[in-house]
Design a protein around this motif. Structure first.
Motif, PDB file in Angstrom:
ATOM      1  N   SER A   1       0.770  -1.412  -0.034  1.00  0.00           N
ATOM      2  CA  SER A   1      -0.030   0.085  -0.036  1.00  0.00           C
ATOM      3  C   SER A   1       1.007   1.170   0.071  1.00  0.00           C
ATOM      4  N   LYS A   2       2.059   1.109   0.315  1.00  0.00           N
ATOM      5  CA  LYS A   2       3.196   2.319   0.580  1.00  0.00           C
ATOM      6  C   LYS A   2       2.730   2.992   1.596  1.00  0.00           C
ATOM      7  N   ALA A   3       2.054   2.595   2.453  1.00  0.00           N
ATOM      8  CA  ALA A   3       1.530   3.466   3.771  1.00  0.00           C
ATOM      9  C   ALA A   3       2.887   3.607   4.551  1.00  0.00           C
ATOM     10  N   VAL A   4       3.055   4.747   5.053  1.00  0.00           N
ATOM     11  CA  VAL A   4       4.298   4.776   6.267  1.00  0.00           C
ATOM     12  C   VAL A   4       3.719   4.037   7.498  1.00  0.00           C
ATOM     13  N   LEU A   5       4.181   3.135   7.736  1.00  0.00           N
ATOM     14  CA  LEU A   5       3.586   2.462   9.019  1.00  0.00           C
ATOM     15  C   LEU A   5       3.917   2.982  10.485  1.00  0.00           C
ATOM     16  N   THR A   6       5.522   3.199  10.504  1.00  0.00           N
ATOM     17  CA  THR A   6       5.932   3.637  11.932  1.00  0.00           C
ATOM     18  C   THR A   6       7.216   3.874  11.644  1.00  0.00           C
ATOM     19  N   LEU A   7       7.903   4.793  12.879  1.00  0.00           N
ATOM     20  CA  LEU A   7       9.124   4.966  12.768  1.00  0.00           C
ATOM     21  C   LEU A   7       9.919   4.729  14.276  1.00  0.00           C
ATOM     22  N   CYS A   8      10.746   3.823  13.800  1.00  0.00           N
ATOM     23  CA  CYS A   8      11.640   2.864  14.998  1.00  0.00           C
ATOM     24  C   CYS A   8      13.017   3.220  15.034  1.00  0.00           C
ATOM     25  N   TYR A   9      13.677   2.672  15.857  1.00  0.00           N
ATOM     26  CA  TYR A   9      15.251   2.965  16.306  1.00  0.00           C
ATOM     27  C   TYR A   9      15.668   1.621  16.339  1.00  0.00           C
ATOM     28  N   MET A  10      17.056   1.693  15.550  1.00  0.00           N
ATOM     29  CA  MET A  10      17.688   0.489  15.575  1.00  0.00           C
ATOM     30  C   MET A  10      19.172   0.731  16.030  1.00  0.00           C
ATOM     31  N   ASN A  11      19.652  -0.098  16.772  1.00  0.00           N
ATOM     32  CA  ASN A  11      21.158  -0.295  17.227  1.00  0.00           C
ATOM     33  C   ASN A  11      21.777  -1.414  16.111  1.00  0.00           C
ATOM     34  N   LYS A  12      23.081  -1.377  16.190  1.00  0.00           N
ATOM     35  CA  LYS A  12      23.655  -2.141  15.312  1.00  0.00           C
ATOM     36  C   LYS A  12      23.474  -3.520  15.423  1.00  0.00           C
ATOM     37  N   ASP A  13      22.907  -4.017  16.569  1.00  0.00           N
ATOM     38  CA  ASP A  13      22.326  -5.522  16.766  1.00  0.00           C
ATOM     39  C   ASP A  13      21.031  -5.550  16.121  1.00  0.00           C
ATOM     40  N   ALA A  14      20.318  -4.599  16.194  1.00  0.00           N
ATOM     41  CA  ALA A  14      18.995  -4.709  15.490  1.00  0.00           C
ATOM     42  C   ALA A  14      19.218  -4.631  13.982  1.00  0.00           C
ATOM     43  N   ILE A  15      19.934  -4.045  13.470  1.00  0.00           N
ATOM     44  CA  ILE A  15      20.264  -3.859  11.895  1.00  0.00           C
ATOM     45  C   ILE A  15      20.793  -5.287  11.644  1.00  0.00           C
ATOM     46  N   GLU A  16      21.784  -5.841  12.486  1.00  0.00           N
ATOM     47  CA  GLU A  16      22.038  -7.125  11.873  1.00  0.00           C
ATOM     48  C   GLU A  16      21.044  -8.076  12.078  1.00  0.00           C
ATOM     49  N   LYS A  17      20.380  -8.291  13.134  1.00  0.00           N
ATOM     50  CA  LYS A  17      19.244  -9.243  13.274  1.00  0.00           C
ATOM     51  C   LYS A  17      18.248  -9.036  12.225  1.00  0.00           C
ATOM     52  N   THR A  18      18.021  -8.001  11.994  1.00  0.00           N
ATOM     53  CA  THR A  18      16.993  -7.747  11.075  1.00  0.00           C
ATOM     54  C   THR A  18      17.097  -8.379   9.589  1.00  0.00           C
ATOM     55  N   LEU A  19      18.561  -7.862   9.313  1.00  0.00           N
ATOM     56  CA  LEU A  19      19.040  -8.593   8.046  1.00  0.00           C
ATOM     57  C   LEU A  19      19.362  -9.986   8.149  1.00  0.00           C
ATOM     58  N   ASP A  20      19.581 -10.604   8.998  1.00  0.00           N
ATOM     59  CA  ASP A  20      19.856 -12.308   9.317  1.00  0.00           C
ATOM     60  C   ASP A  20      18.735 -12.639   9.104  1.00  0.00           C
ATOM     61  N   SER A  21      17.497 -12.489   9.689  1.00  0.00           N
ATOM     62  CA  SER A  21      16.342 -12.883  10.087  1.00  0.00           C
ATOM     63  C   SER A  21      15.313 -12.764   8.823  1.00  0.00           C
ATOM     64  N   GLY A  22      15.283 -11.419   8.511  1.00  0.00           N
ATOM     65  CA  GLY A  22      14.477 -10.947   7.205  1.00  0.00           C
ATOM     66  C   GLY A  22      13.186 -10.401   7.842  1.00  0.00           C
ATOM     67  N   VAL A  23      13.086 -10.473   9.284  1.00  0.00           N
ATOM     68  CA  VAL A  23      12.100  -9.670   9.935  1.00  0.00           C
ATOM     69  C   VAL A  23      12.723  -8.385  10.804  1.00  0.00           C
ATOM     70  N   VAL A  24      11.700  -7.520  10.928  1.00  0.00           N
ATOM     71  CA  VAL A  24      12.225  -6.226  11.600  1.00  0.00           C
ATOM     72  C   VAL A  24      12.350  -6.442  13.150  1.00  0.00           C
ATOM     73  N   TYR A  25      13.502  -6.170  13.629  1.00  0.00           N
ATOM     74  CA  TYR A  25      13.989  -6.282  14.998  1.00  0.00           C
ATOM     75  C   TYR A  25      14.291  -4.614  15.288  1.00  0.00           C
ATOM     76  N   VAL A  26      13.808  -4.239  16.403  1.00  0.00           N
ATOM     77  CA  VAL A  26      14.051  -2.841  16.855  1.00  0.00           C
ATOM     78  C   VAL A  26      14.648  -2.628  18.113  1.00  0.00           C
ATOM     79  N   PHE A  27      15.072  -1.635  18.287  1.00  0.00           N
ATOM     80  CA  PHE A  27      15.661  -1.485  19.723  1.00  0.00           C
ATOM     81  C   PHE A  27      14.598  -0.828  20.603  1.00  0.00           C
ATOM     82  N   ARG A  28      13.879  -1.472  21.378  1.00  0.00           N
ATOM     83  CA  ARG A  28      13.043  -0.559  22.099  1.00  0.00           C
ATOM     84  C   ARG A  28      13.392   0.364  23.010  1.00  0.00           C
ATOM     85  N   ARG A  29      13.207   1.594  22.908  1.00  0.00           N
ATOM     86  CA  ARG A  29      13.942   2.564  23.800  1.00  0.00           C
ATOM     87  C   ARG A  29      13.319   2.556  25.348  1.00  0.00           C
TER      88      ARG A  29
END
Lengths: 128, 128
Positions: A25-53
């Motif tokens: 739909s191209k809807a903007v869903l959310t804005l979240c924050y990632m640290n290095k681990d979250a980026i790595e885990k997201t790319l490795d797993s294929g699903v979004v991981y976030v650093f929940r502040r």
């Protein structure tokens, strides 16, 4: 992945803002924050991981609700200050039950109008 | 406007992240930061103003390049931590000349692929 990580300018808290957009739909869903681990885990797993502040830890988006975000494509901005993930959103992105976190639209009168309807009942998903 | 301002949770620097999306193509164009003045000026004028962190001052987006962003609609997220502006983008959003700042797509090999072509020559617009 190393090239992506080297281009990202993490802030003084080690975080980078990540815009999550529904690829269909191209809807903007959310804005979240990632640290290095979250980026790595997201790319490795294929699903979004976030650093929940608020919790100070890494979480899979949808860990509690099951509303996971499957990564379709990844972009970095011109200056490396933010990233954009286009995802297949399962059910809904917002903890309130709405598909997107941006369901409150400013009207000309200055009040807000709700766009859309909740996809799920947050009380049933998260408990009351 | 008062209601919007009261709902926004500005961070400890007095800023809130604002996602800018093209209202027609729905492309995410950029992520910028606004302080209270930028929000007020944007709503009053109908074009996006940002707090440019590198310059420490309020600027109209497109002040130098002419690539202004006319506001079509304004959304606030579920928690007041960010705002979303849907805009009519004049020419291009990115200072590199690309329509969106997210023109670098991560490929499976880990390198980046450029999507699209520059709309303008930044040397001609900003000087060399």
């Amino acid at each position: 992945m190393e090239k992506l990580l080297s281009l990202i300018k993490f802030n003084d808290k080690g975080l980078v803002p990540a815009i999550i957009q529904d690829y269909k739909s191209k809807a903007v869903l959310t804005l979240c924050y990632m640290n290095k681990d979250a980026i790595e885990k997201t790319l490795d797993s294929g699903v979004v991981y976030v650093f929940r502040r608020s919790k100070g830890r890494l979480m899979m988006k949808g860990e509690t609700s099951g509303c996971i975000q499957k990564v379709k494509s990844v972009y970095i901005d011109c200056e490396g200050n933010s990233v954009l993930f286009k995802v297949a959103q399962k059910r809904a992105a917002c903890h309130t039950g709405y598909f997107t976190c941006y369901f409150r639209k400013l009207s000309k009168s200055g009040s807000f109008k709700i766009e859309g309807k909740p996809v799920f009942d947050p009380k049933k998903v998260y408990g009351s």
